[in-house]
Enzyme design. Structure first.
Site, PDB file in Angstrom:
ATOM      1  N   GLU A 170      47.842  29.181  35.084  1.00 58.62           N
ATOM      2  CA  GLU A 170      46.824  28.146  34.843  1.00 58.62           C
ATOM      3  C   GLU A 170      45.569  28.749  34.206  1.00 58.62           C
ATOM      4  O   GLU A 170      44.474  28.659  34.764  1.00 58.62           O
ATOM      5  CB  GLU A 170      46.409  27.510  36.179  1.00 58.62           C
ATOM      6  CG  GLU A 170      47.516  26.950  37.015  1.00 58.62           C
ATOM      7  CD  GLU A 170      47.079  26.694  38.464  1.00 58.62           C
ATOM      8  OE1 GLU A 170      45.917  26.985  38.819  1.00 58.62           O
ATOM      9  OE2 GLU A 170      47.917  26.212  39.224  1.00 58.62           O
ATOM     10  N   PRO A 171      45.691  29.352  33.052  1.00 55.43           N
ATOM     11  CA  PRO A 171      44.506  29.976  32.454  1.00 55.43           C
ATOM     12  C   PRO A 171      43.596  28.946  31.792  1.00 55.43           C
ATOM     13  O   PRO A 171      44.068  27.968  31.206  1.00 55.43           O
ATOM     14  CB  PRO A 171      45.094  30.905  31.390  1.00 55.43           C
ATOM     15  CG  PRO A 171      46.384  30.251  31.017  1.00 55.43           C
ATOM     16  CD  PRO A 171      46.886  29.518  32.209  1.00 55.43           C
ATOM     17  N   GLY A 172      42.303  29.162  31.898  1.00 51.94           N
ATOM     18  CA  GLY A 172      41.339  28.310  31.213  1.00 51.94           C
ATOM     19  C   GLY A 172      40.473  29.148  30.290  1.00 51.94           C
ATOM     20  O   GLY A 172      40.570  29.102  29.068  1.00 51.94           O
ATOM     21  N   ARG A 173      39.648  30.003  30.920  1.00 51.21           N
ATOM     22  CA  ARG A 173      38.676  30.812  30.184  1.00 51.21           C
ATOM     23  C   ARG A 173      39.333  31.634  29.070  1.00 51.21           C
ATOM     24  O   ARG A 173      38.811  31.730  27.968  1.00 51.21           O
ATOM     25  CB  ARG A 173      37.988  31.757  31.176  1.00 51.21           C
ATOM     26  CG  ARG A 173      36.791  32.482  30.623  1.00 51.21           C
ATOM     27  CD  ARG A 173      36.315  33.576  31.575  1.00 51.21           C
ATOM     28  NE  ARG A 173      36.185  33.164  32.946  1.00 51.21           N
ATOM     29  CZ  ARG A 173      35.058  32.709  33.496  1.00 51.21           C
ATOM     30  NH1 ARG A 173      33.961  32.625  32.778  1.00 51.21           N
ATOM     31  NH2 ARG A 173      35.037  32.350  34.761  1.00 51.21           N
ATOM     32  N   ARG A 219      25.833  28.392  32.716  1.00 48.94           N
ATOM     33  CA  ARG A 219      26.320  29.661  33.264  1.00 48.94           C
ATOM     34  C   ARG A 219      25.219  30.701  33.514  1.00 48.94           C
ATOM     35  O   ARG A 219      25.215  31.333  34.567  1.00 48.94           O
ATOM     36  CB  ARG A 219      27.426  30.265  32.379  1.00 48.94           C
ATOM     37  CG  ARG A 219      28.632  29.326  32.188  1.00 48.94           C
ATOM     38  CD  ARG A 219      29.829  30.022  31.558  1.00 48.94           C
ATOM     39  NE  ARG A 219      30.450  30.917  32.507  1.00 48.94           N
ATOM     40  CZ  ARG A 219      30.319  32.213  32.484  1.00 48.94           C
ATOM     41  NH1 ARG A 219      29.641  32.798  31.534  1.00 48.94           N
ATOM     42  NH2 ARG A 219      30.893  32.949  33.406  1.00 48.94           N
ATOM     43  N   CYS A 221      12.300  21.649  32.723  1.00 52.62           N
ATOM     44  CA  CYS A 221      11.195  22.018  33.617  1.00 52.62           C
ATOM     45  C   CYS A 221      11.704  22.755  34.848  1.00 52.62           C
ATOM     46  O   CYS A 221      11.631  22.254  35.983  1.00 52.62           O
ATOM     47  CB  CYS A 221      10.426  20.769  33.998  1.00 52.62           C
ATOM     48  SG  CYS A 221       9.763  19.976  32.546  1.00 52.62           S
ATOM     49  N   GLU A 222      12.266  23.901  34.641  1.00 51.02           N
ATOM     50  CA  GLU A 222      12.739  24.782  35.720  1.00 51.02           C
ATOM     51  C   GLU A 222      12.584  26.209  35.207  1.00 51.02           C
ATOM     52  O   GLU A 222      13.000  26.492  34.076  1.00 51.02           O
ATOM     53  CB  GLU A 222      14.240  24.584  35.990  1.00 51.02           C
ATOM     54  CG  GLU A 222      14.646  23.214  36.394  1.00 51.02           C
ATOM     55  CD  GLU A 222      15.063  23.123  37.862  1.00 51.02           C
ATOM     56  OE1 GLU A 222      14.984  24.129  38.581  1.00 51.02           O
ATOM     57  OE2 GLU A 222      15.449  22.024  38.245  1.00 51.02           O
TER      58      GLU A 222
HETATM   59  N1  LLP Z   1      43.374  27.172  38.473  1.00 50.81           N
HETATM   60  C1  LLP Z   1      42.527  26.831  39.459  1.00 50.81           C
HETATM   61  C2  LLP Z   1      43.070  26.230  40.676  1.00 50.81           C
HETATM   62  C3  LLP Z   1      41.152  27.068  39.316  1.00 50.81           C
HETATM   63  O1  LLP Z   1      40.329  26.752  40.315  1.00 50.81           O
HETATM   64  C4  LLP Z   1      40.655  27.650  38.126  1.00 50.81           C
HETATM   65  C5  LLP Z   1      39.221  27.906  37.949  1.00 50.81           C
HETATM   66  C6  LLP Z   1      41.579  27.961  37.103  1.00 50.81           C
HETATM   67  C7  LLP Z   1      42.924  27.724  37.318  1.00 50.81           C
HETATM   68  C8  LLP Z   1      41.163  28.542  35.786  1.00 50.81           C
HETATM   69  O2  LLP Z   1      40.539  29.773  35.912  1.00 50.81           O
HETATM   70  P1  LLP Z   1      40.190  30.627  34.596  1.00 50.81           P
HETATM   71  O3  LLP Z   1      41.493  31.022  33.948  1.00 50.81           O
HETATM   72  O4  LLP Z   1      39.386  29.767  33.688  1.00 50.81           O
HETATM   73  O5  LLP Z   1      39.429  31.788  35.083  1.00 50.81           O
HETATM   74  N2  LLP Z   1      32.455  27.838  36.184  1.00 50.81           N
HETATM   75  C9  LLP Z   1      32.841  29.216  36.369  1.00 50.81           C
HETATM   76  C10 LLP Z   1      34.339  29.361  36.512  1.00 50.81           C
HETATM   77  C11 LLP Z   1      34.899  28.530  37.643  1.00 50.81           C
HETATM   78  C12 LLP Z   1      36.400  28.659  37.764  1.00 50.81           C
HETATM   79  C13 LLP Z   1      36.931  27.702  38.752  1.00 50.81           C
HETATM   80  N3  LLP Z   1      38.342  27.657  38.848  1.00 50.81           N
HETATM   81  C14 LLP Z   1      32.305  30.039  35.214  1.00 50.81           C
HETATM   82  O6  LLP Z   1      31.658  29.489  34.317  1.00 50.81           O
HETATM   83  O7  LLP Z   1      32.450  31.270  35.203  1.00 50.81           O
END
Ligand code: LLP
Length: 434
Positions: A282-285, A332, A364-365
């Site tokens: 489940e990659p996002g970043r 961030r 304003c922070e």
């Molecule tokens: N799967 C689950 C269940 C998750 O909670 C997350 C991220 C991912 C996959 C994806 O993770 P990634 O591959 O993107 O690392 N807002 C924070 C990151 C929060 C991540 C939360 N969960 C930031 O800007 O660094």
């Protein structure tokens, strides 16, 4: 140069004749056409990052579920759907986005500790691939709702393996002290319950230990724990077919190397080779962060008291560049003290005139800053490019200070298109009544 060579290599933004571009489009042209602040993404880089993962797992039955929370803009989701990705969602809203983008619900896994009855019903009716269940209470609720709706809910249990992902505490999720997942010792009893439930189909096991992970070892430690559970359950004739290792692969924000997905994939393949399990991630970043930038323009320069006792001084010795993007656009830095590289879109040859700036927004922070202590020579009106903004940028944005959310653009080769128009004041007021 204010950013490392590693970051310049990792980012979709690159210099052409002294001006920053993404693919074949000058960023200044986008700012002129769309205004600022604006998020700009590289379609080619979304595809190349996705391809890296596909290749890393080649040969192993697998499914890539893009974590929608990283960047949920419809056009971004559509591109990942077209590339063949499934999706990891954490709300009914994200499921709605996947459907609106043309994604296939049968390739959607639903994570998150607080799934509401409404969200569970929505997911059951759209026949998602799997619920990643995070508590006994949630399992009961899913079973009850499946019974009411005459369905059988496919589930995996999300295990909290109590391993330290060695990342920022806010984005670490696999420790006992975190709210996520089911403690390993409680899992077998829950699996037994689930296996005996006619409204539940037990499919797999899942975990997600954190985000922006550099060292792969904690991921392997978690994998071992999951496999031990798979084996123990097999002895009880509870046979799991899917193993979901979550996301978390780190990227370059400064000088740190990106997570080596190829080496990780090799080791995972060795470990899962003969087990007949389908791997899910489940990659996002990893897929979006360095494919995106945030463009912002310098509105004002507040020069601190250097030696002349200038009455422009706002804080002795501190120089502030006030730009038109703020913490509502990119949270961030404020939330995690995250470091984002910042470059002038037109390369500077005037290092002599450089000062050390805090790049701050109009909110304003005092916590409203995008970057601190950056050595740059700046003028009012300069266009700046905040790097690594493609993940957790627009999705974490808000309307704080009644600021409309930024526009978003996707570049594809020599062309670009607006994929989200800038919000208007009317958009912000439309849900309210006096
Ligand atoms: N799967 C689950 C269940 C998750 O909670 C997350 C991220 C991912 C996959 C994806 O993770 P990634 O591959 O993107 O690392 N807002 C924070 C990151 C929060 C991540 C939360 N969960 C930031 O800007 O660094």
């Amino acid at each position: 140069m204010t950013v490392s060579p590693e970051l310049l290599r990792a980012s979709a933004a690159h210099f052409v004749d002294g001006e920053l571009a993404i693919e074949d489009v000058a960023l200044a042209d986008i700012a002129d056409a769309v205004g600022t602040p604006v998020y700009v993404y590289s379609s080619a880089m979304f595809a190349s990052q996705y391809q890296l993962l596909v290749e890393a797992l080649e040969g192993l039955p697998n499914r890539l579920h893009y974590a929608v929370k990283a960047n949920s803009t419809l056009a971004v989701l559509k591109q990942f759907a077209d590339l063949g990705a499934g999706f990891d969602i954490v709300s009914g809203g994200e499921l709605g986005r996947v459907l609106a983008a043309g994604g296939d619900p049968s390739h959607v896994v639903f994570s998150g500790v607080g799934k509401s009855t409404e969200e569970i019903d929505f997911a059951l009716k759209t026949k998602i691939e799997c619920f990643n269940v995070e508590s006994a209470g949630e399992l009961t609720r899913i079973s009850e709702r499946a019974k009411v709706l005459g369905k059988v809910a496919p589930i995996a249990l999300r295990i909290n393996p109590n391993v330290d992902a060695q990342t920022h505490p806010y984005i670490s999720t696999g420790l006992r002290e975190n709210k996520f997942g089911i403690a390993q010792e409680n899992a077998p009893a829950l699996y037994r319950l689930a296996a005996a439930d006619p409204h539940i189909q037990v499919r797999g096991i899942a975990c997600h230990i954190g985000s922006q992970i550099g060292d792969p070892q904690p991921l392997f430690d978690a994998l071992e724990q999951l496999l031990a559970l798979v084996d123990a359950l097999k002895n009880e004739d509870i046979v799991l077919t899917d193993i979901d290792l979550g996301g978390g692969f780190g990227v370059t924000y400064d000088e740190e190397p990106a997570f080596d997905v190829t080496a990780w994939g090799r080791r995972v393949k060795e470990r899962l080779d003969d087990r007949g399990l389908q791997l899910s991630i489940e990659p996002g970043r990893f897929l979006t962060a360095n494919a995106g930038v945030l463009l912002t323009r310098v509105e004002y320069l507040k020069i601190g008291d250097e030696n002349s006792g200038s009455n422009e001084a706002s804080s002795a010795g501190k120089h502030f560049a006030v730009v038109d993007a703020a913490m509502n656009d990119l949270l961030r830095p404020s939330l995690y003290q995250a470091w984002h590289g910042v470059l002038a879109v037109k390369q500077q040859n005037t290092q002599d005139a450089a000062r050390t700036w805090d790049i701050v927004g109009p909110i304003c922070e005092s916590g409203d800053w995008l970057a601190k202590d950056r050595q740059m020579s700046l003028c009012v009106g300069d266009l700046l490019c905040v790097l690594s903004a493609g993940a957790y940028g627009s999705t974490l944005s808000s309307n704080y200070n009644t600021r409309p959310r930024a526009a978003e653009v996707i570049v594809d080769g020599g062309t670009f298109r607006l994929v989200r128009r800038r919000e208007s004041l009317q958009d912000l007021l439309t849900t309210e009544m006096l």
